[in-house]
Design a protein around this motif. Structure first.
Motif, PDB file in Angstrom:
ATOM      1  N   ILE A 145       0.851  -1.198   0.000  1.00 41.65           N
ATOM      2  CA  ILE A 145       0.000   0.000   0.000  1.00 41.65           C
ATOM      3  C   ILE A 145       0.889   1.251   0.000  1.00 41.65           C
ATOM      4  O   ILE A 145       0.469   2.299  -0.474  1.00 41.65           O
ATOM      5  CB  ILE A 145      -0.991   0.032   1.188  1.00 41.65           C
ATOM      6  CG1 ILE A 145      -0.290  -0.173   2.522  1.00 41.65           C
ATOM      7  CG2 ILE A 145      -2.112  -0.969   0.983  1.00 41.65           C
ATOM      8  CD1 ILE A 145      -1.189   0.088   3.740  1.00 41.65           C
ATOM      9  N   GLU A 149       0.515   5.124  -1.942  1.00 39.82           N
ATOM     10  CA  GLU A 149       0.485   6.395  -1.211  1.00 39.82           C
ATOM     11  C   GLU A 149       1.769   6.482  -0.400  1.00 39.82           C
ATOM     12  O   GLU A 149       2.108   5.534   0.339  1.00 39.82           O
ATOM     13  CB  GLU A 149      -0.733   6.408  -0.270  1.00 39.82           C
ATOM     14  CG  GLU A 149      -0.869   7.696   0.488  1.00 39.82           C
ATOM     15  CD  GLU A 149      -2.084   7.683   1.435  1.00 39.82           C
ATOM     16  OE1 GLU A 149      -2.955   6.806   1.285  1.00 39.82           O
ATOM     17  OE2 GLU A 149      -2.113   8.547   2.321  1.00 39.82           O
ATOM     18  N   ALA A 222     -10.711  -1.554   7.601  1.00 43.62           N
ATOM     19  CA  ALA A 222     -12.170  -1.734   7.570  1.00 43.62           C
ATOM     20  C   ALA A 222     -12.589  -3.115   8.077  1.00 43.62           C
ATOM     21  O   ALA A 222     -13.568  -3.237   8.821  1.00 43.62           O
ATOM     22  CB  ALA A 222     -12.689  -1.512   6.146  1.00 43.62           C
ATOM     23  N   ILE A 253      -4.218  -4.615  -4.645  1.00 44.16           N
ATOM     24  CA  ILE A 253      -4.200  -4.271  -3.220  1.00 44.16           C
ATOM     25  C   ILE A 253      -4.917  -5.361  -2.435  1.00 44.16           C
ATOM     26  O   ILE A 253      -6.031  -5.763  -2.787  1.00 44.16           O
ATOM     27  CB  ILE A 253      -4.882  -2.909  -2.975  1.00 44.16           C
ATOM     28  CG1 ILE A 253      -4.078  -1.783  -3.643  1.00 44.16           C
ATOM     29  CG2 ILE A 253      -5.032  -2.640  -1.479  1.00 44.16           C
ATOM     30  CD1 ILE A 253      -4.725  -0.406  -3.529  1.00 44.16           C
ATOM     31  N   ASP A 255      -5.509  -5.495   1.482  1.00 50.63           N
ATOM     32  CA  ASP A 255      -5.205  -4.796   2.732  1.00 50.63           C
ATOM     33  C   ASP A 255      -6.376  -4.763   3.715  1.00 50.63           C
ATOM     34  O   ASP A 255      -6.322  -4.020   4.710  1.00 50.63           O
ATOM     35  CB  ASP A 255      -4.718  -3.365   2.438  1.00 50.63           C
ATOM     36  CG  ASP A 255      -5.816  -2.475   1.861  1.00 50.63           C
ATOM     37  OD1 ASP A 255      -6.920  -2.984   1.598  1.00 50.63           O
ATOM     38  OD2 ASP A 255      -5.565  -1.268   1.689  1.00 50.63           O
ATOM     39  N   GLY A 257      -9.103  -3.382   3.425  1.00 48.62           N
ATOM     40  CA  GLY A 257      -9.865  -2.138   3.363  1.00 48.62           C
ATOM     41  C   GLY A 257      -9.151  -0.990   4.041  1.00 48.62           C
ATOM     42  O   GLY A 257      -9.558  -0.519   5.106  1.00 48.62           O
ATOM     43  N   GLN A 259      -6.949   1.175   1.591  1.00 54.45           N
ATOM     44  CA  GLN A 259      -6.830   2.056   0.427  1.00 54.45           C
ATOM     45  C   GLN A 259      -7.780   1.571  -0.653  1.00 54.45           C
ATOM     46  O   GLN A 259      -7.970   0.361  -0.815  1.00 54.45           O
ATOM     47  CB  GLN A 259      -5.392   2.049  -0.105  1.00 54.45           C
ATOM     48  CG  GLN A 259      -4.434   2.777   0.796  1.00 54.45           C
ATOM     49  CD  GLN A 259      -3.034   2.833   0.209  1.00 54.45           C
ATOM     50  OE1 GLN A 259      -2.780   2.296  -0.863  1.00 54.45           O
ATOM     51  NE2 GLN A 259      -2.143   3.468   0.923  1.00 54.45           N
ATOM     52  N   TYR A 260      -8.331   2.515  -1.399  1.00 62.93           N
ATOM     53  CA  TYR A 260      -9.315   2.181  -2.426  1.00 62.93           C
ATOM     54  C   TYR A 260      -8.899   2.861  -3.715  1.00 62.93           C
ATOM     55  O   TYR A 260      -8.745   4.075  -3.740  1.00 62.93           O
ATOM     56  CB  TYR A 260     -10.708   2.639  -1.973  1.00 62.93           C
ATOM     57  CG  TYR A 260     -11.111   1.988  -0.651  1.00 62.93           C
ATOM     58  CD1 TYR A 260     -11.835   0.798  -0.639  1.00 62.93           C
ATOM     59  CD2 TYR A 260     -10.718   2.537   0.565  1.00 62.93           C
ATOM     60  CE1 TYR A 260     -12.182   0.191   0.559  1.00 62.93           C
ATOM     61  CE2 TYR A 260     -11.052   1.923   1.768  1.00 62.93           C
ATOM     62  CZ  TYR A 260     -11.779   0.753   1.767  1.00 62.93           C
ATOM     63  OH  TYR A 260     -12.111   0.142   2.943  1.00 62.93           O
ATOM     64  N   SER A 261      -8.647   2.063  -4.751  1.00 63.09           N
ATOM     65  CA  SER A 261      -8.188   2.695  -5.995  1.00 63.09           C
ATOM     66  C   SER A 261      -9.169   2.394  -7.121  1.00 63.09           C
ATOM     67  O   SER A 261      -9.985   1.500  -7.023  1.00 63.09           O
ATOM     68  CB  SER A 261      -6.809   2.187  -6.382  1.00 63.09           C
ATOM     69  OG  SER A 261      -6.889   0.805  -6.686  1.00 63.09           O
TER      70      SER A 261
END
Ligand SMILES: NC(=O)c1ccc[n+]([C@@H]2O[C@H](COP(=O)([O-])OP(=O)(O)OC[C@H]3O[C@@H](n4cnc5c(N)ncnc54)[C@H](O)[C@@H]3O)[C@@H](O)[C@H]2O)c1
Length: 261
Positions: A145, A149, A222, A253, A255, A257, A259-261
């Protein structure tokens, strides 16, 4: 035609790499366990667990930052296990150093281990797939992740993981004509020795008790729990399988919940 399948997993003496090696063994792969020579004892645990799954495996001491060592790993894997179908460039290190303090030596070290190694892994695997006359091949590498970012105090690490995504896209486009797919996985906060190190180093900088920085990060997920190597292994298992034959150039990804791309 033989239905034997062989995978190489770098950094598989412990952590995410071990989880991937075990999952691929469950999927029917024989596995080359590659890691630093000093990791022989941990690597033996990975080998023992693969043996319990009824698959073949061997430990190949390898420093992935060394191009010749990675090419030697690929050659030795085919000599030992008979073929090569999947290359997983998983080995990596983390550094907790603010951008204002990062040294040339630190940058060289982390780029050689996290990025140069991926170039060597792609080159060596692609060459071997060609030599073996494979109809297809799969190359899968570790991003993060932090490759989507930039994270404070992980500037060098984040930049290597961004770079893995760029390499993955470019290599996927170049190698598509040979039916070699190139993908990557981007885990979140995984409970491995790497995070033990990150947590300890962050505590030194911000004074939080040991374990608190890890917990604080997990609290932002999340799905409400930390990630385990088996969570990452599930994605790599898919990318290594026939089900992913039409997937290339992607960094996925995984993870829980964050990061959301
Ligand atoms: N743990 C996480 O939260 C997390 C998150 C995102 C991405 N990742 C990435 O996943 C990969 C595995 O991470 P992990 O958490 O299992 O780390 P880890 O430190 O627990 O294990 C990494 C393994 O790689 C090996 N290694 C290190 N340098 C090497 C070298 N030069 N040559 C060969 N082997 C070497 C180590 O000996 C170790 O066995 C890394 O690329 C890491 O950046 C981890």
């Amino acid at each position: 035609m033989s239905d034997q399948k062989v995978a190489i997993v770098t950094g598989s003496a412990r952590g995410i790499g071990r989880g991937i090696a075990l999952k691929l063994a469950q999927d029917g792969f024989d596995v080359a366990v590659a890691d630093l020579p000093a990791q022989r004892e941990d690597a033996q645990t990975t080998l023992d667990e693969i043996a319990k799954l009824g698959r073949r495996a061997f430990f190949r001491p390898t420093d992935v930052s060394d191009r010749d060592a990675v090419f030697g790993l690929v050659d030795d894997t085919v000599a030992e296990l008979g073929t090569l179908d999947v290359m997983v460039n998983n080995a990596g290190i983390c550094q907790i150093v603010p951008i204002t303090d990062v040294t040339e030596e630190q940058l060289e070290t982390i780029y050689r281990i996290n990025l140069f190694s991926v170039v060597w892994g792609i080159q060596a695997a692609a060459a071997k797939f060609g030599e073996l006359g494979k109809e297809k091949g799969k190359i899968i590498s570790a991003s993060s992740i932090a490759g989507f970012e930039g994270f404070p105090i992980l500037p060098a690490y984040s930049s290597t993981k961004f770079a893995v995504r760029g390499l993955t896209q470019a290599a996927a486009k170049e190698l598509a004509a040979r039916n070699i797919t190139v993908n990557a996985y981007a885990p979140g906060i995984v409970d491995t020795p790497m995070w033990t190190y990150i947590d300890e180093e962050m505590s030194k900088l911000n004074g939080k008790p040991i374990g608190q920085n890890f917990k604080d990060m997990v609290d932002t997920i999340a799905l409400g729990r930390c990630e385990y190597p088996s969570d990452v292994a599930g994605i790599v298992s898919f990318l290594a399988s026939d089900n992913a034959d039409y997937v290339t150039g992607q960094t996925i990804i995984v993870d829980g919940g964050m990061q959301y791309s």
